[in-house]
Design a protein around this motif. Structure first.
Motif, PDB file in Angstrom:
ATOM      1  N   PRO A 299      34.601  44.355  20.733  1.00 41.31           N
ATOM      2  CA  PRO A 299      34.220  43.633  21.958  1.00 41.31           C
ATOM      3  C   PRO A 299      34.858  44.265  23.195  1.00 41.31           C
ATOM      4  N   GLU A 300      34.037  44.518  24.204  1.00 38.10           N
ATOM      5  CA  GLU A 300      34.525  45.208  25.398  1.00 38.10           C
ATOM      6  C   GLU A 300      35.638  44.432  26.107  1.00 38.10           C
ATOM      7  N   LYS A 301      35.443  43.132  26.266  1.00 38.42           N
ATOM      8  CA  LYS A 301      36.441  42.328  26.975  1.00 38.42           C
ATOM      9  C   LYS A 301      37.749  42.287  26.201  1.00 38.42           C
ATOM     10  N   LEU A 302      37.668  42.140  24.885  1.00 36.90           N
ATOM     11  CA  LEU A 302      38.865  42.125  24.054  1.00 36.90           C
ATOM     12  C   LEU A 302      39.606  43.450  24.175  1.00 36.90           C
ATOM     13  N   LEU A 303      38.850  44.551  24.152  1.00 32.75           N
ATOM     14  CA  LEU A 303      39.457  45.872  24.270  1.00 32.75           C
ATOM     15  C   LEU A 303      40.117  46.038  25.634  1.00 32.75           C
ATOM     16  N   GLU A 304      39.441  45.619  26.679  1.00 26.47           N
ATOM     17  CA  GLU A 304      40.000  45.716  28.035  1.00 26.47           C
ATOM     18  C   GLU A 304      41.305  44.929  28.142  1.00 26.47           C
ATOM     19  N   ASP A 305      41.294  43.709  27.614  1.00 17.88           N
ATOM     20  CA  ASP A 305      42.500  42.877  27.654  1.00 17.88           C
ATOM     21  C   ASP A 305      43.635  43.506  26.860  1.00 17.88           C
ATOM     22  N   GLU A 306      43.296  44.076  25.703  1.00 17.37           N
ATOM     23  CA  GLU A 306      44.320  44.679  24.852  1.00 17.37           C
ATOM     24  C   GLU A 306      44.939  45.906  25.520  1.00 17.37           C
ATOM     25  N   ILE A 307      44.125  46.723  26.155  1.00 18.69           N
ATOM     26  CA  ILE A 307      44.635  47.897  26.859  1.00 18.69           C
ATOM     27  C   ILE A 307      45.568  47.465  27.982  1.00 18.69           C
ATOM     28  N   ASN A 308      45.150  46.482  28.757  1.00 22.90           N
ATOM     29  CA  ASN A 308      45.980  45.994  29.865  1.00 22.90           C
ATOM     30  C   ASN A 308      47.295  45.415  29.357  1.00 22.90           C
ATOM     31  N   THR A 309      47.242  44.709  28.236  1.00 21.02           N
ATOM     32  CA  THR A 309      48.460  44.127  27.659  1.00 21.02           C
ATOM     33  C   THR A 309      49.425  45.212  27.226  1.00 21.02           C
ATOM     34  N   ARG A 310      48.903  46.244  26.574  1.00 17.81           N
ATOM     35  CA  ARG A 310      49.763  47.341  26.114  1.00 17.81           C
ATOM     36  C   ARG A 310      50.411  48.060  27.295  1.00 17.81           C
ATOM     37  N   LYS A 311      49.636  48.314  28.342  1.00 19.74           N
ATOM     38  CA  LYS A 311      50.193  48.987  29.515  1.00 19.74           C
ATOM     39  C   LYS A 311      51.258  48.128  30.177  1.00 19.74           C
ATOM     40  N   HIS A 312      50.974  46.827  30.281  1.00 22.80           N
ATOM     41  CA  HIS A 312      51.933  45.914  30.904  1.00 22.80           C
ATOM     42  C   HIS A 312      53.237  45.881  30.109  1.00 22.80           C
ATOM     43  N   ASN A 313      53.130  45.774  28.786  1.00 24.85           N
ATOM     44  CA  ASN A 313      54.324  45.716  27.946  1.00 24.85           C
ATOM     45  C   ASN A 313      55.140  46.997  28.052  1.00 24.85           C
ATOM     46  N   LEU A 314      54.460  48.131  28.092  1.00 25.60           N
ATOM     47  CA  LEU A 314      55.162  49.410  28.202  1.00 25.60           C
ATOM     48  C   LEU A 314      55.897  49.504  29.526  1.00 25.60           C
ATOM     49  N   GLU A 315      55.187  49.221  30.629  1.00 26.13           N
ATOM     50  CA  GLU A 315      55.773  49.390  31.960  1.00 26.13           C
ATOM     51  C   GLU A 315      56.862  48.374  32.248  1.00 26.13           C
ATOM     52  N   HIS A 316      56.635  47.109  31.874  1.00 26.79           N
ATOM     53  CA  HIS A 316      57.533  46.041  32.304  1.00 26.79           C
ATOM     54  C   HIS A 316      58.571  45.640  31.258  1.00 26.79           C
ATOM     55  N   HIS A 317      58.452  46.158  30.049  1.00 21.81           N
ATOM     56  CA  HIS A 317      59.441  45.837  29.027  1.00 21.81           C
ATOM     57  C   HIS A 317      60.189  47.090  28.588  1.00 21.81           C
ATOM     58  N   GLN A 318      59.496  47.952  27.860  1.00 29.84           N
ATOM     59  CA  GLN A 318      60.180  49.116  27.308  1.00 29.84           C
ATOM     60  C   GLN A 318      60.717  50.042  28.387  1.00 29.84           C
ATOM     61  N   LEU A 319      59.854  50.484  29.296  1.00 32.99           N
ATOM     62  CA  LEU A 319      60.297  51.429  30.319  1.00 32.99           C
ATOM     63  C   LEU A 319      61.259  50.773  31.298  1.00 32.99           C
ATOM     64  N   GLY A 320      61.032  49.492  31.598  1.00 33.28           N
ATOM     65  CA  GLY A 320      61.923  48.785  32.508  1.00 33.28           C
ATOM     66  C   GLY A 320      63.345  48.751  31.983  1.00 33.28           C
ATOM     67  N   GLN A 321      63.496  48.548  30.679  1.00 27.18           N
ATOM     68  CA  GLN A 321      64.827  48.527  30.079  1.00 27.18           C
ATOM     69  C   GLN A 321      65.480  49.906  30.116  1.00 27.18           C
ATOM     70  N   MET A 322      64.661  50.951  30.161  1.00 26.64           N
ATOM     71  CA  MET A 322      65.182  52.315  30.194  1.00 26.64           C
ATOM     72  C   MET A 322      65.408  52.810  31.619  1.00 26.64           C
ATOM     73  N   GLY A 323      65.056  51.994  32.603  1.00 25.31           N
ATOM     74  CA  GLY A 323      65.223  52.405  33.988  1.00 25.31           C
ATOM     75  C   GLY A 323      64.196  53.432  34.427  1.00 25.31           C
ATOM     76  N   LEU A 324      63.015  53.423  33.771  1.00 25.58           N
ATOM     77  CA  LEU A 324      61.968  54.390  34.094  1.00 25.58           C
ATOM     78  C   LEU A 324      60.721  53.669  34.590  1.00 25.58           C
ATOM     79  N   ASP A 325      59.926  54.379  35.383  1.00 25.63           N
ATOM     80  CA  ASP A 325      58.588  53.883  35.693  1.00 25.63           C
ATOM     81  C   ASP A 325      57.583  54.742  34.934  1.00 25.63           C
TER      82      ASP A 325
END
Length: 468
Positions: A299-325
């Motif tokens: 499903p296109e909408k499900l895929l779009e939401d999943e991609i956005n979630t993964r990007k958000h988690n990477l940028e605001h959780h993992q990379l944020g803890q490492m002090g990186l953007d």
């Protein structure tokens, strides 16, 4: 209420729903009651305003809007249950007709779990690494244990590789000392790579009291990612002394009496580790082969939401803890934004397909999860999260995520069924008889569902959306 279903594509449907006006009575009553509690009309007590007065003062349209908003979820749910469709996510609702006293017509477009045909998977064949433990592997393991029992003693000479130095550090950016850029009495093993790039070359050759300055990119803190001028002063040099490799060391470092017994135990542990890795590799490769066999529309909408979630988690959780953007991360990884987007999409598609296929297998094979299996899985998840089992269980219950854990275990059991039917050979051509641990396969499924280009294992995955 009448409803009809129109299939728009394999993953999306449109529900057309017609509601006779008399079926809105409860929602209309609730609307009048709610408005009664919110407004004041002179001459009437609060909550006792007649419906006709509310219609005159505030408009029948406001009441109808409130009633329809209250009624839509109920009629939508009834239509979904009547049609026996497995919906994903929230619907897009459009009111096509609302005639006061006559009828309410609306449509709801929503993604649905696609119908999946699982072909015969008994012919799947995969190759995995052979379990081979060499004498060199054993000696390396024993040497690592020996390193843990090393002692240090101060020496009056220049620092060398492997020495433990006590140092003071001061970092400047643009000539200004950083507030968090000063540290004293730091213990550092030369060659360990645990501090700043360039520090090994700076301290080697220095005696106690010696000082050097070098340039390095800061890995954390207020100026993470910036070039800094770092001054390091050595206050002590200590040599590391390794214990003799003999029976006395074996007794010191383990429960064994002899070095021979310690080495034999090291061999056994390494074999167990490699067998575990081999089993995990088999599960991953069997899963890959299974996904290749099955046509899975996403499903296109499900895929779009999943991609956005993964990007958000990477940028605001993992990379944020490492002090990186994200920009700095991509620079370190040597990737373009386009390559990152492609990898993220591919990982999201794989995660969604994995869950769709294994969920279908769970249904087909009529697999259930008992309390013991769920408890074992919860214990493992708690251990990997760094929480106690009680804390993790409480967080799961409070977050309403018990069904997600049940799903993980069930999908693990489904993958175990496929692995058992597959032919697994090692690189020596030997057929491997895997002792399938269904909880380990659950972990393999979880990793496949969650993996991102940065291997970010977060809880908010496609799984959260496909459980709808």
């Amino acid at each position: 209420m009448k409803s009809a279903v129109e299939t728009l594509n394999p993953t999306r449907v449109r529900l057309s729903i017609e509601v006779p006006f008399e079926e809105l009575k409860d929602s209309l009553d609730a609307a009048y009651k709610k408005i009664n509690q919110q407004v004041t009309v002179k001459g009437f007590r609060k909550g006792k305003i007649p419906a006709r007065v509310i219609d005159q003062r505030f408009g029948r349209g406001a009441v109808l809007e409130e009633a329809v908003n209250d009624a839509l979820p109920k009629f939508y749910t009834e239509a979904v249950n009547e049609a026996e469709i497995d919906v994903l996510g929230q619907p897009e609702v459009d009111i096509t007709e609302l005639k006061d006293g006559e009828t309410l017509n609306f449509t709801a477009e929503v993604d649905v779990r696609p119908t999946i045909e699982i072909p015969d998977y008994s012919g799947i064949e995969v190759e995995v690494d052979a379990v081979e433990v060499t004498d060199e592997d054993i000696e390396k393991s024993v040497e690592q244990l020996r390193e843990r029992f090393a002692s240090t003693s101060p020496v009056e000479r220049a620092a060398e590789d492997g020495d433990v130095v006590t140092i003071d550090l001061e970092a400047k950016v643009d000539g200004e000392v950083l507030e968090d850029g000063v540290a004293s009495g730091v213990s550092y093993t030369i060659g360990s790579g645990e501090l700043l790039d360039g520090i090994d070359d700076a301290v080697k050759g220095l005696e106690a009291g010696g000082e050097a300055t070098f340039t390095s990119e800061l890995k954390g803190g207020s100026a993470a990612g910036k070039e800094a001028e770092v001054t390091v002063k050595v206050t002590q040099v200590a040599a590391r002394e390794l214990p003799a490799l003999d029976d006395e060391f074996a007794q010191l470092a383990s429960e064994f009496d002899t070095l021979e017994e310690l080495r034999a135990d090291s061999r056994k542990r390494l074999e167990n580790m490699k067998q575990y890795d081999q089993a995990t590799q088999a599960q991953e490769r069997v899963l890959e082969k299974l996904l290749e066999l099955v046509e899975v529309p996403v499903p296109e909408k499900l895929l779009e939401d999943e991609i956005n979630t993964r990007k958000h988690n990477l940028e605001h959780h993992q990379l944020g803890q490492m002090g990186l953007d994200l920009e700095k991360y991509l620079e370190i990884q040597g990737k373009t934004a386009e390559e990152f987007d492609t990898e993220t999409k591919d990982a999201a598609v794989k995660g969604i397909k994995t869950q769709f296929v294994l969920d279908e297998l769970v249904k087909r094979e009529k697999l259930n999860v008992n309390q013991e299996e769920l408890t074992e899985h919860l214990m493992r998840r708690a251990a990997s999260s760094g929480m106690s089992p009680d804390q993790f269980a409480q967080a799961v219950v409070e977050g309403g995520q018990v069904p997600l854990l049940v799903g993980e275990v069930a999908r693990g059991k489904a993958l175990a069924v496929v692995v058992e039917a597959a032919t697994v050979k090692d690189t020596n051509g030997e057929v491997i008889d895997l002792d399938d641990d269904e909880d380990e396969t659950a972990e393999t499924v979880q990793a496949a569902s969650e993996e991102t280009p940065a291997e970010d294992k977060t809880e908010d995955t496609a799984e959260d959306k496909t459980e709808a």
